[in-house]
Write an enzyme that holds these catalytic residues in place. Structure first.
Site, PDB file in Angstrom:
ATOM      1  N   SER A  65       0.798  -1.223   0.000  1.00 46.61           N
ATOM      2  CA  SER A  65       0.000   0.000   0.000  1.00 46.61           C
ATOM      3  C   SER A  65       0.834   1.278   0.000  1.00 46.61           C
ATOM      4  O   SER A  65       0.288   2.358  -0.216  1.00 46.61           O
ATOM      5  CB  SER A  65      -0.950   0.023   1.202  1.00 46.61           C
ATOM      6  OG  SER A  65      -0.239   0.209   2.399  1.00 46.61           O
ATOM      7  N   LYS A 102       0.780   4.106   7.209  1.00 44.15           N
ATOM      8  CA  LYS A 102       0.072   4.937   6.237  1.00 44.15           C
ATOM      9  C   LYS A 102       0.467   6.400   6.417  1.00 44.15           C
ATOM     10  O   LYS A 102       1.170   6.760   7.348  1.00 44.15           O
ATOM     11  CB  LYS A 102      -1.447   4.822   6.423  1.00 44.15           C
ATOM     12  CG  LYS A 102      -2.028   3.436   6.208  1.00 44.15           C
ATOM     13  CD  LYS A 102      -2.063   3.043   4.751  1.00 44.15           C
ATOM     14  CE  LYS A 102      -2.716   1.706   4.520  1.00 44.15           C
ATOM     15  NZ  LYS A 102      -1.891   0.561   4.806  1.00 44.15           N
TER      16      LYS A 102
END
Length: 157
Positions: A65, A102
């Site tokens: 990701s 993230k």
């Protein structure tokens, strides 16, 4: 000589010179250059990667990701412990009791987390906590083991 030092209870622990590595002269990544007979320097890898060893933890990366930021599966990210971060920082967060790496973001609804993988953006929607979002620490760097075959040398495997 700085390789070992005394810790509590008269135990020995690694000193500042314990992790020194030899650094050769600069090499070109283009045309060859003449090999020099230069005395190597000594360098501690921590001096480049880790400013606060007692507050720093390494985490292996699983998943893709964050590939657009050059963070690949199998990399070892360096996280400095902190319970605060600013929007735009890469963070290791605990979202509803689960860890994730993230980018921290904020809008009118509050804080949330974003992935950085343009090719698979549909697989990684923004993460908004259902109950709790806690910052465990922020990303300060990474290292990776390069493949002998050369297949893991960059984001374009």
């Amino acid at each position: 000589e700085g390789f070992l030092e005394t810790a509590a209870g008269s135990r020995l622990r690694p000193g500042p010179r314990f992790f020194e590595r030899t650094v050769g002269h600069a090499v070109r990544a283009g045309l060859p250059q003449q090999a020099a007979d230069v005395q190597p320097e000594l360098l501690r890898i921590d001096d480049y990667l880790i400013e606060k060893p007692s507050q720093t933890i390494l985490f292996p990366v699983k998943g893709d990701s964050m590939v657009d930021l050059g963070i690949l599966e199998g990399d070892m990210v360096i996280i400095e412990r902190s319970n605060s971060a600013s929007p735009g920082q890469v963070v290791l967060a605990i979202v509803d009791n689960e860890f994730t790496l993230k980018v921290l973001a904020r809008d009118k609804e509050g804080y949330y987390l974003e992935a950085r993988n343009e090719k698979r953006s549909q697989d990684y929607p923004p993460i908004r906590p259902e109950q709790e979002l806690e910052i465990y620490g922020f990303y300060i760097g990474l290292f990776r083991k390069a493949s002998v075959s050369g297949h893991r040398l960059g984001p374009n495997r």
